[in-house]
Enzyme design. Structure first.
Site, short mmCIF file in Angstrom:
data_model
loop_
_atom_site.label_atom_id
_atom_site.label_comp_id
_atom_site.label_asym_id
_atom_site.label_seq_id
_atom_site.Cartn_x
_atom_site.Cartn_y
_atom_site.Cartn_z
CE LYS A 1 -3.94 1.95 2.61
NZ LYS A 1 -4.75 1.80 3.84
CB SER B 1 -7.93 3.38 2.68
OG SER B 1 -7.12 2.89 3.74
CB SER C 1 -8.33 0.85 5.79
OG SER C 1 -9.07 2.04 5.80
#
Length: 457
Positions: free
Chosen positions: A76, A149, A173
């Site tokens: 990420k 996310s 997330s």
């Protein structure tokens, strides 16, 4: 899913049945085929090939190449990867990172090969993976969101590109995209995984961890990345046992409470999600657990979560070289966060502690609490296009209704794929009001087996 799990790949590479170079080349080819998902931010093909070649050379020399030998992973975009600009999902970054973050360094030390960084909404604010760069799509249905996310990492794992994607969880997330994409996603106890070089991720709310296709892979990666440094503001005590050991043993007979009522009357749980949850509860009861429905609503964590959320946006903006490039809704959130007095944040911390004690007292007789991961199916796209901060927060509510509690309390919680509705994945959340991740992993592995056996029957 990819043809092999991380556990299988590592075993094959360590045994010499396959070379890391072949594994990485196949992952890069799949990554190219998955461009329509817009899930990868920076593809690191040359670096990955070089790392795989070095790994094979070490294998040939008889060296131990680690428990994740040759496993391709994606990272990420809020984690530093040496030589790559850390974008946090936006345009606020500056020069490329000079060193790996602690988690990326531990993955490499364990033998994993980083093949790409992944899309995320700016600073991970929302449970939808959209931004000024575009929209990430769900491989189960490209017109649906993969959640967020950590949606970029989840989409690439769900598409079978890689077996492991690193995400972050400040309000759900990791668990939300796990539910949307049919994956395993564990939010560990606070302080389990280092956030270095930063002292924290979203203050007391956030943690870093993997999205995987199996419980065994989840445990394998957590064993490799767990531990903190002197930089970290939070540190957890050692787990009761190694995560891989926990995931491989039987859970015993557990007391499990289940609840499907969200904290706010304005949120309605989709009946199809409720049916999957009810079916999961029945399956666990049939497996011999003491399973009981819980009265009342899911605890409301927002009095503690909201001030910390806005403060986190402001803090994240302060860490980047070009905050002036942030999206308009990010700038709005940062202004709110910067205006919150310290006394209010300290009060939010005390409220979080009261919520934690209240949860532990309310559910003291239960080993695990079962709930929906999200109240809806993966939502249609787009969700953030043209939305201001207020609209985005309202649209996020059904996605985070059950997830923010664990971030406020610091407890362990995980999402596990439990079924489908209309061809879309439905996840259930396992929450540990006491104990640690080792309480969840054996139950998750058992449920994974039960569901697999039922599907094959």
């Amino acid at each position: 899913m990819t043809q092999a799990t991380a556990t299988q790949i590592a075993a094959d590479v360590r045994a010499g049945r396959v070379q890391a170079r072949a594994v990485v080349e196949a992952a890069l080819a799949r990554l190219d085929e998955a461009r329509h998902l817009d899930a990868a931010e920076h593809v690191l093909a040359d670096e990955a090939r070089s790392a795989a070649h070095a790994l094979d050379s070490r294998m040939a020399a008889g060296e131990d190449v680690g428990p994740l030998a040759g496993v391709p992973v994606v990272i990420k975009a809020e984690n530093d990867v040496a030589g790559v600009v850390t974008t946090f999902g936006g345009r606020c970054g500056g020069e490329p990172a000079v060193a790996d973050s602690a988690v990326v360094a531990r993955l490499r030390q364990a033998g994993a090969v980083v093949v790409a960084t992944t899309r995320m909404p700016e600073f991970g604010q929302y449970p939808f993976t959209e931004g000024s760069w575009g929209i990430t799509r769900n491989p189960h249905d490209p017109d649906r969101s993969p959640g967020g996310s950590s949606g970029g990492s989840a989409a690439l794992v769900a598409a079978g590109v890689v077996p492991v994607g690193i995400g972050g969880d400040g309000g759900g997330s990791i668990r939300i995209p796990a539910s949307c994409c049919g994956l395993v996603g564990l939010k560990p106890v606070r302080g389990r995984v280092s956030t270095a070089p930063h002292p924290d991720l979203w203050g007391p709310l956030g943690t870093i961890g993997p999205l995987t296709g199996t419980v065994a892979d989840c445990a394998l990666v957590y064993d490799a990345i767990s531990g903190t440094t002197d930089v970290d503001a939070f540190s957890a005590s050692a787990p009761a046992e190694p995560f891989a050991v926990a995931a491989a043993r039987e859970p015993g007979r557990l007391r499990i409470g289940w609840i499907a009522t969200p904290p706010w009357p304005t949120i309605r749980v989709d009946p199809r999600v409720r049916r999957v949850l009810g079916g999961t509860a029945r399956r666990l009861a049939e497996a011999g657990h003491d399973v009981r429905g819980l009265p009342g609503r899911w605890p409301d964590a927002q009095p503690a979560f909201v001030p910390s959320f806005f403060a986190a946006i402001a803090d994240e903006c302060s860490r980047v070289p070009h905050p002036e490039r942030a999206e308009a809704r990010t700038r709005s959130g940062a202004r709110v966060g910067a205006a919150i007095p310290d006394v209010v944040l300290r009060a939010a911390g005390r409220t979080a502690e009261r919520i934690r004690r209240g949860v532990e007292a309310r559910w003291a007789e239960y080993d695990v609490v079962l709930s929906p991961t999200i109240a809806c199916l993966p939502p249609p796209l787009p969700q953030l296009t043209g939305a201001g901060m207020g609209q985005a927060i309202l649209r996020a509510a059904p996605m985070v209704a059950f997830s923010t509690l664990a971030n406020v309390t610091g407890h362990a919680a995980m999402s596990l794929p439990a079924g489908t509705a209309g061809g879309l994945p439905v996840g259930v959340q396992l929450y540990a009001p006491g104990g640690d991740e080792t309480r969840l992993l054996p139950l998750a592995a058992q449920l994974e087996r039960l569901l697999r056996d039922a599907a094959q029957a």
